[in-house]
Write a protein that holds these residues in place. Structure first.
Motif, short mmCIF file in Angstrom:
data_model
loop_
_atom_site.label_atom_id
_atom_site.label_comp_id
_atom_site.label_asym_id
_atom_site.label_seq_id
_atom_site.Cartn_x
_atom_site.Cartn_y
_atom_site.Cartn_z
N ARG A 339 -91.10 -61.07 20.18
CA ARG A 339 -91.15 -62.53 20.37
C ARG A 339 -90.21 -62.98 21.48
O ARG A 339 -90.50 -63.93 22.22
N THR A 340 -89.07 -62.34 21.62
CA THR A 340 -88.03 -62.81 22.53
C THR A 340 -87.96 -62.02 23.84
O THR A 340 -87.21 -62.39 24.73
N ALA A 341 -88.71 -60.93 23.96
CA ALA A 341 -88.52 -60.01 25.09
C ALA A 341 -88.73 -60.68 26.44
O ALA A 341 -87.96 -60.44 27.38
N ALA A 342 -89.77 -61.51 26.56
CA ALA A 342 -90.04 -62.14 27.86
C ALA A 342 -88.89 -63.03 28.29
O ALA A 342 -88.45 -62.99 29.45
N ALA A 343 -88.38 -63.84 27.36
CA ALA A 343 -87.26 -64.72 27.69
C ALA A 343 -86.00 -63.93 28.01
O ALA A 343 -85.26 -64.25 28.94
N LEU A 344 -85.75 -62.87 27.24
CA LEU A 344 -84.57 -62.03 27.50
C LEU A 344 -84.69 -61.31 28.84
O LEU A 344 -83.69 -61.13 29.54
N GLU A 345 -85.90 -60.93 29.19
CA GLU A 345 -86.11 -60.27 30.49
C GLU A 345 -85.82 -61.24 31.63
O GLU A 345 -85.20 -60.86 32.64
N ASP A 346 -86.24 -62.48 31.48
CA ASP A 346 -86.03 -63.46 32.54
C ASP A 346 -84.55 -63.77 32.78
O ASP A 346 -84.15 -64.09 33.90
N THR A 347 -83.74 -63.71 31.72
CA THR A 347 -82.31 -63.98 31.87
C THR A 347 -81.48 -62.71 32.09
O THR A 347 -80.26 -62.78 32.20
N GLY A 348 -82.15 -61.55 32.13
CA GLY A 348 -81.45 -60.30 32.35
C GLY A 348 -80.72 -59.78 31.13
O GLY A 348 -79.84 -58.92 31.26
N ASP A 349 -81.08 -60.27 29.94
CA ASP A 349 -80.35 -59.91 28.72
C ASP A 349 -81.08 -58.89 27.86
O ASP A 349 -80.55 -58.48 26.81
N LEU A 350 -82.27 -58.47 28.24
CA LEU A 350 -83.09 -57.63 27.35
C LEU A 350 -82.43 -56.30 27.06
O LEU A 350 -82.36 -55.86 25.90
N THR A 351 -81.91 -55.62 28.08
CA THR A 351 -81.29 -54.31 27.87
C THR A 351 -80.08 -54.42 26.95
O THR A 351 -79.89 -53.60 26.04
N LEU A 352 -79.26 -55.44 27.17
CA LEU A 352 -78.08 -55.63 26.33
C LEU A 352 -78.47 -55.91 24.89
O LEU A 352 -77.88 -55.34 23.96
N VAL A 353 -79.44 -56.77 24.67
CA VAL A 353 -79.85 -57.10 23.30
C VAL A 353 -80.39 -55.86 22.59
O VAL A 353 -80.08 -55.61 21.42
N ARG A 354 -81.20 -55.07 23.29
CA ARG A 354 -81.68 -53.82 22.69
C ARG A 354 -80.52 -52.91 22.32
O ARG A 354 -80.52 -52.28 21.25
#
Length: 393
Positions: A339-354
């Protein structure tokens, strides 16, 4: 921006067997400034020898050094709060979270106390008086025994939205995800010297108040405001800041406040809640821009999902709010990440959240870690919590 005409959109409540919401559309591939947000963290103050809570808030706050955020009193004199500045990037937010903990930790040490991050007091101690604010005294008078021993500590995320009608519509979209945020953050298995059998006793304590738990579905800010005014007229609330719903629009600002999480043992766990919450808000706004309103869902299923999250957390059964049945809690986390991956990708936070989710899965939630340490005694739990509060990881 014009009012969102939610009531006039076609709508069908979810039914058992319906799939979870589709993942948000993939990100743009361009890093964008993050939606502004702020975090409030509530902490307990404990005696460094007996390890029960102590009413040292006034002394601690008087000794706190200035920093980018603010330090504030809370409902009981055994609690203090650190609030970050309004930030757009994880780097700034993380720096504020660490700074607030360090400032309050150093002030507590000078006041001969210890800063502890737990959703509820682990050990029994003297009943603390109320905080210094006049409003706190009014709350004491209204709710009596509900608050006289209430030392619950949460992690509250404030996130900007375009306007107050969007705030209400975003909260509607957040409702099915709130129990998973509770389960990930659970950090209050003990209360006043006993094991509650729950992972978030804070949620149970909050449930005793009017307007608590998963918020109702509202069609507009006007509808939300009318409900709050109705509760005020009935005497159930002291003021419009007294709702205990786990997500709510600000009464005055174009923001949403998400209050699902127990206070986090470490700054990075608080950061994880903040980044996931912001991404959920972004995903909700994307749905609204595409004309997709949130389904109402079943209120009793929502309440069951919240109870299960507070009882079992990530270790036990959860409630799937879309299929309306039990489901392993760990299966809901990938849905949240989808649900959140696209938004996290746009802010550069996806790798950190994972990475943070993986670390949490390996180490366990705060409640799981508390219980592992408790085999050696509850004072050991308090010592570990005091050490972790100043640890970034």
């Amino acid at each position: 921006m014009p009012r969102i005409p939610l009531r006039h959109r076609r709508h069908r409540d979810p039914r058992p067997g319906d799939p979870a919401p589709a993942p948000a559309q993939r990100g743009t591939g361009r890093l964008s400034p993050g939606r502004k947000l702020g975090v409030e963290e509530e902490f307990l103050l404990a005696d460094p020898v007996a390890w029960h809570t102590v009413p040292a808030a006034a002394d601690v706050l008087a000794r706190a050094e200035p920093y980018a955020g603010t330090c504030q009193p809370e409902l009981r004199a055994s609690q203090v709060e650190a609030a970050t500045a309004i930030r757009a990037t994880r780097t700034q937010l993380r720096a504020d979270l660490l700074a607030g903990r360090r400032v309050l930790g150093a002030a507590a040490e000078r006041a001969h106390a210890v800063l502890v991050a737990s959703g509820t007091p682990v050990l029994a101690g003297p009943e603390p008086p109320g905080g210094p604010d006049t409003r706190f005294a009014l709350i004491d008078g209204r709710y009596r025994a509900l608050v006289t021993g209430y030392q619950a500590c949460g992690c509250h995320i404030h996130c900007e939205v375009p306007d107050r009608d969007h705030a209400v519509a975003v909260v509607n979209h957040l409702r099915p995800w709130l129990p998973t945020l509770v389960a990930l953050s659970a950090n209050s298995p003990f209360a006043h010297g006993r094991d509650t059998g729950h992972v978030s006793w804070r949620i149970v304590e909050q449930s005793r108040f009017p307007a608590a738990g998963i918020p109702p579905w509202f069609g507009s800010f006007t509808e939300y405001r009318s409900e709050v005014d109705r509760l005020l007229a009935c005497g159930a609330l002291l003021d419009d800041r007294m709702t205990f719903w786990l997500a709510r629009p600000s009464p005055a600002l174009p923001t949403v406040e998400i209050r699902a999480a127990d206070t986090a043992t470490t700054a990075d766990e608080a950061l994880l809640q903040a980044l996931l919450t912001r991404a959920l808000v972004d995903a909700a706004l994307a749905d609204l821009a595409a004309g997709r309103e949130a389904p109402r869902g079943n209120e009793r299923v929502a309440a069951s999902a919240l109870w299960s999250a507070a009882r079992y957390g990530m270790a036990g059964p959860a409630v799937d709010p879309w299929r309306e049945c039990t489901r392993p809690a760990h299966e809901l986390v990938p849905l949240l990440l989808d649900r959140t991956a696209a938004a996290l990708e746009d802010t550069g936070d996806l790798t950190l959240v994972r990475d943070l989710l993986g670390r949490l899965a390996r180490r366990g939630t705060g409640a799981q870690r508390q219980r592992r340490i408790a085999v050696h005694g509850l004072r050991g739990v308090m010592r570990a919590l005091a050490a972790d509060v100043l640890s970034p990881l």
